[in-house]
Write a protein that holds these residues in place. Structure first.
Motif, PDB file in Angstrom:
ATOM      1  N   GLY A 106       0.644  -0.804   0.039  1.00 27.08           N
ATOM      2  CA  GLY A 106      -0.379   0.011  -0.255  1.00 27.08           C
ATOM      3  C   GLY A 106       1.144   1.298  -0.015  1.00 27.08           C
ATOM      4  N   SER A 107       1.719   1.330   0.581  1.00 29.14           N
ATOM      5  CA  SER A 107       2.917   2.412   0.942  1.00 29.14           C
ATOM      6  C   SER A 107       3.418   2.788  -0.710  1.00 29.14           C
ATOM      7  CB  SER A 107       4.195   2.204   1.884  1.00 29.14           C
ATOM      8  OG  SER A 107       5.073   1.041   1.497  1.00 29.14           O
ATOM      9  N   GLU A 108       3.930   3.624  -0.857  1.00 23.95           N
ATOM     10  CA  GLU A 108       4.380   4.047  -2.110  1.00 23.95           C
ATOM     11  C   GLU A 108       5.800   3.810  -1.949  1.00 23.95           C
ATOM     12  OE1 GLU A 108       4.097   7.859  -3.846  1.00 23.95           O
ATOM     13  OE2 GLU A 108       1.771   6.244  -4.982  1.00 23.95           O
ATOM     14  N   HIS A 109       7.018   4.344  -1.183  1.00 23.15           N
ATOM     15  CA  HIS A 109       8.746   4.214  -0.877  1.00 23.15           C
ATOM     16  C   HIS A 109       8.385   2.815   0.216  1.00 23.15           C
ATOM     17  CE1 HIS A 109       8.252   8.378  -1.444  1.00 23.15           C
ATOM     18  NE2 HIS A 109       9.335   8.107  -2.023  1.00 23.15           N
ATOM     19  N   THR A 110       9.107   2.244   0.111  1.00 24.97           N
ATOM     20  CA  THR A 110       9.735   0.958   0.268  1.00 24.97           C
ATOM     21  C   THR A 110      10.998   1.496   1.333  1.00 24.97           C
ATOM     22  OG1 THR A 110      10.417  -0.147  -1.517  1.00 24.97           O
ATOM     23  CG2 THR A 110       8.591  -0.721  -1.037  1.00 24.97           C
ATOM     24  N   VAL A 111      10.976   0.223   2.392  1.00 25.74           N
ATOM     25  CA  VAL A 111      12.525   0.482   2.883  1.00 25.74           C
ATOM     26  C   VAL A 111      13.202  -0.756   2.810  1.00 25.74           C
ATOM     27  CG1 VAL A 111      13.653   1.002   5.590  1.00 25.74           C
ATOM     28  CG2 VAL A 111      11.425   2.445   4.553  1.00 25.74           C
ATOM     29  N   ASP A 112      14.195  -0.972   2.644  1.00 21.51           N
ATOM     30  CA  ASP A 112      14.612  -2.251   2.525  1.00 21.51           C
ATOM     31  C   ASP A 112      13.868  -3.624   1.812  1.00 21.51           C
ATOM     32  OD1 ASP A 112      16.862  -2.119   5.564  1.00 21.51           O
ATOM     33  OD2 ASP A 112      16.719  -1.337   3.438  1.00 21.51           O
ATOM     34  N   SER A 113      13.530  -2.787   0.571  1.00 25.98           N
ATOM     35  CA  SER A 113      12.838  -3.509   0.208  1.00 25.98           C
ATOM     36  C   SER A 113      11.124  -3.888   1.087  1.00 25.98           C
ATOM     37  CB  SER A 113      12.570  -4.942  -0.304  1.00 25.98           C
ATOM     38  OG  SER A 113      14.121  -3.942  -1.735  1.00 25.98           O
ATOM     39  N   LYS A 114      10.993  -3.190   1.964  1.00 25.70           N
ATOM     40  CA  LYS A 114       9.321  -3.591   2.936  1.00 25.70           C
ATOM     41  C   LYS A 114       8.707  -2.919   2.627  1.00 25.70           C
ATOM     42  CE  LYS A 114       7.464  -2.760   7.104  1.00 25.70           C
ATOM     43  NZ  LYS A 114       7.054  -3.421   8.018  1.00 25.70           N
ATOM     44  N   PHE A 115       7.124  -3.389   2.380  1.00 26.27           N
ATOM     45  CA  PHE A 115       5.675  -2.491   2.225  1.00 26.27           C
ATOM     46  C   PHE A 115       5.375  -1.867   3.090  1.00 26.27           C
ATOM     47  CE2 PHE A 115       5.394  -1.665  -2.182  1.00 26.27           C
ATOM     48  CZ  PHE A 115       6.145  -2.659  -3.174  1.00 26.27           C
ATOM     49  N   TYR A 116       4.529  -0.997   3.688  1.00 26.15           N
ATOM     50  CA  TYR A 116       3.793  -1.055   4.768  1.00 26.15           C
ATOM     51  C   TYR A 116       2.469  -0.480   4.300  1.00 26.15           C
ATOM     52  CZ  TYR A 116       7.669   0.970   7.664  1.00 26.15           C
ATOM     53  OH  TYR A 116       9.165   0.906   8.593  1.00 26.15           O
ATOM     54  N   PRO A 117       1.523  -1.105   5.004  1.00 23.39           N
ATOM     55  CA  PRO A 117       0.134  -1.072   4.753  1.00 23.39           C
ATOM     56  C   PRO A 117      -0.643   0.392   3.753  1.00 23.39           C
ATOM     57  CG  PRO A 117       0.537  -1.540   6.847  1.00 23.39           C
ATOM     58  CD  PRO A 117       1.553  -1.108   6.211  1.00 23.39           C
ATOM     59  N   ALA A 118       0.015   1.328   3.769  1.00 22.25           N
ATOM     60  CA  ALA A 118      -0.299   2.664   3.907  1.00 22.25           C
ATOM     61  C   ALA A 118       0.372   3.897   3.846  1.00 22.25           C
ATOM     62  CB  ALA A 118      -1.294   2.809   4.333  1.00 22.25           C
ATOM     63  N   GLU A 119       1.051   5.390   3.052  1.00 23.53           N
ATOM     64  CA  GLU A 119       1.816   6.256   3.591  1.00 23.53           C
ATOM     65  C   GLU A 119       1.033   7.125   3.704  1.00 23.53           C
ATOM     66  OE1 GLU A 119       5.389   5.748   0.882  1.00 23.53           O
ATOM     67  OE2 GLU A 119       5.556   7.681   0.952  1.00 23.53           O
ATOM     68  N   LEU A 120       1.117   8.540   4.306  1.00 23.15           N
ATOM     69  CA  LEU A 120       0.915   9.517   4.254  1.00 23.15           C
ATOM     70  C   LEU A 120       1.606  10.579   3.430  1.00 23.15           C
ATOM     71  CD1 LEU A 120      -1.096  12.227   5.469  1.00 23.15           C
ATOM     72  CD2 LEU A 120       0.717  11.365   7.813  1.00 23.15           C
ATOM     73  N   HIS A 121       1.168  11.005   2.483  1.00 23.28           N
ATOM     74  CA  HIS A 121       1.997  13.240   1.901  1.00 23.28           C
ATOM     75  C   HIS A 121       1.114  13.772   2.343  1.00 23.28           C
ATOM     76  CE1 HIS A 121       3.515   9.780  -1.131  1.00 23.28           C
ATOM     77  NE2 HIS A 121       3.993   9.745  -0.437  1.00 23.28           N
ATOM     78  N   LEU A 122       1.764  14.751   3.254  1.00 23.55           N
ATOM     79  CA  LEU A 122       1.980  16.436   3.284  1.00 23.55           C
ATOM     80  C   LEU A 122       2.103  16.672   2.175  1.00 23.55           C
ATOM     81  CD1 LEU A 122       2.147  15.345   6.921  1.00 23.55           C
ATOM     82  CD2 LEU A 122       0.368  16.517   6.565  1.00 23.55           C
ATOM     83  N   VAL A 123       1.882  17.659   1.590  1.00 20.09           N
ATOM     84  CA  VAL A 123       2.021  18.427   0.286  1.00 20.09           C
ATOM     85  C   VAL A 123       2.399  19.806   0.720  1.00 20.09           C
ATOM     86  CG1 VAL A 123       1.508  18.927  -1.942  1.00 20.09           C
ATOM     87  CG2 VAL A 123       1.182  17.188  -1.535  1.00 20.09           C
ATOM     88  N   HIS A 124       3.995  20.042   0.702  1.00 22.41           N
ATOM     89  CA  HIS A 124       3.997  22.116   0.900  1.00 22.41           C
ATOM     90  C   HIS A 124       4.014  22.712  -0.360  1.00 22.41           C
ATOM     91  CE1 HIS A 124       4.282  19.289   4.383  1.00 22.41           C
ATOM     92  NE2 HIS A 124       4.015  20.504   4.902  1.00 22.41           N
ATOM     93  N   TRP A 125       3.954  23.611  -0.769  1.00 18.69           N
ATOM     94  CA  TRP A 125       5.538  23.997  -2.104  1.00 18.69           C
ATOM     95  C   TRP A 125       5.743  26.060  -0.958  1.00 18.69           C
ATOM     96  CZ3 TRP A 125       3.238  29.136  -4.220  1.00 18.69           C
ATOM     97  CH2 TRP A 125       1.449  29.657  -3.162  1.00 18.69           C
TER      98      TRP A 125
END
Ligand code: MIZ
Ligand code: ZN
Length: 253
Positions: A96-115
């Motif tokens: 579910g996550s977009e990024h992985t850490v050492d090829s591990k996926f998480y079930p979800a990922e939050l993105h806080l978008v700033h400009w």
């Protein structure tokens, strides 16, 4: 029958892209940078406007007409204004996550978008510039119920269908950040069209915990509009992109 949501049918790699996102973060290949500052976050909960199902995620959008909700420090040269936050998640807890850490996926990922409102006149223009956006990524893992997230989850049935909006006028997104200050940072891109290479990513090392019911509430949302054949909003994450000539820096040893 179109299995993949049209959004991810778009070119999964853009021609000539050298800094695309998401990526796998190989912990042992990340380089500690002692010059990275602590990230300073100051959000004004009254800048919260509404929740919107835009057909690929649900966005919580903020009034970005002033500098009331900003981040500064970390790898950033300027201060950046909070525009929106949203999530990516899977149909089941194994991904579910977009990024992985050492090829591990998480079930979800939050993105806080700033400009970068210091250098650019609008969000739309910042989206096209190399230092235009800063996105904080936070992994969600299965565990204890997250009380701060619950106020958001309770509002989701009102935005079940694409292009529905509900007023949501006081929320402090800093309650969704882990207390640990550690993060990775790298130069990347948006993960949905226009896929522009305008994002300084700041990925928090520690996940936050949410429970199964809260993840299931995300999965009850629909990609489709009211009256269309229902398609559950799940697996709204982009495949991993090549690291190419990039180094991921860490704020911690
Ligand atoms: C103009 C614009 C369009 C989109 C879909 N987004 C969201 C893309 C995105 C979601 N998660 C990571 N990148 C942004 C930030 C700006
Ligand atoms: Zn995102």
């Amino acid at each position: 029958m179109q299995k993949v949501h049209p959004l991810w049918q778009s070119p999964l790699t853009i021609p000539g892209g050298t800094r695309q996102s998401p990526i796998n973060i190989q912990w042992r290949d990340s380089v500690y940078d002692p010059f990275l500052k602590p990230l300073k976050i100051s959000y004004d909960p009254t800048t919260c406007l509404h929740i919107w199902n835009n057909g690929y995620s649900f966005l919580v959008e903020f009034d970005d007409s002033t500098d009331r909700s900003i981040i500064v420090g970390g790898p950033l040269e300027n201060q950046y204004r909070l525009k929106q936050f949203h999530f990516h998640w899977g149909a089941i807890n194994d991904w579910g996550s977009e990024h992985t850490v050492d090829s591990k996926f998480y079930p979800a990922e939050l993105h806080l978008v700033h400009w970068n409102a210091v250098e650019y006149p609008s969000f739309e223009e910042a989206v096209m510039e190399g230092n235009g956006l800063a996105v904080i990524g936070v992994f969600l893992k299965l565990g204890a119920r997250h009380e701060g997230l619950q106020t958001l989850v309770d509002a989701l049935p009102a935005v079940k269908h694409k292009d529905t909006v509900i007023e949501f006028d006081v929320f402090d997104p800093s309650c969704l950040l882990p207390s640990c200050p550690d993060y990775w940072t790298y130069a990347g891109s948006l993960t949905t069209p226009p896929l522009t290479e305008s994002v300084t990513w700041i990925i928090k090392k520690k996940p936050i915990e949410v429970d199964e019911d809260q993840l299931e509430a995300f999965r009850m949302l629909l990609f489709t509009s009211d009256g269309e054949e229902e398609k559950r909003m799940v697996d709204n994450f982009r495949p991993l992109q090549p690291l190419m000539d990039r180094t991921v820096r860490s704020s911690f040893q």
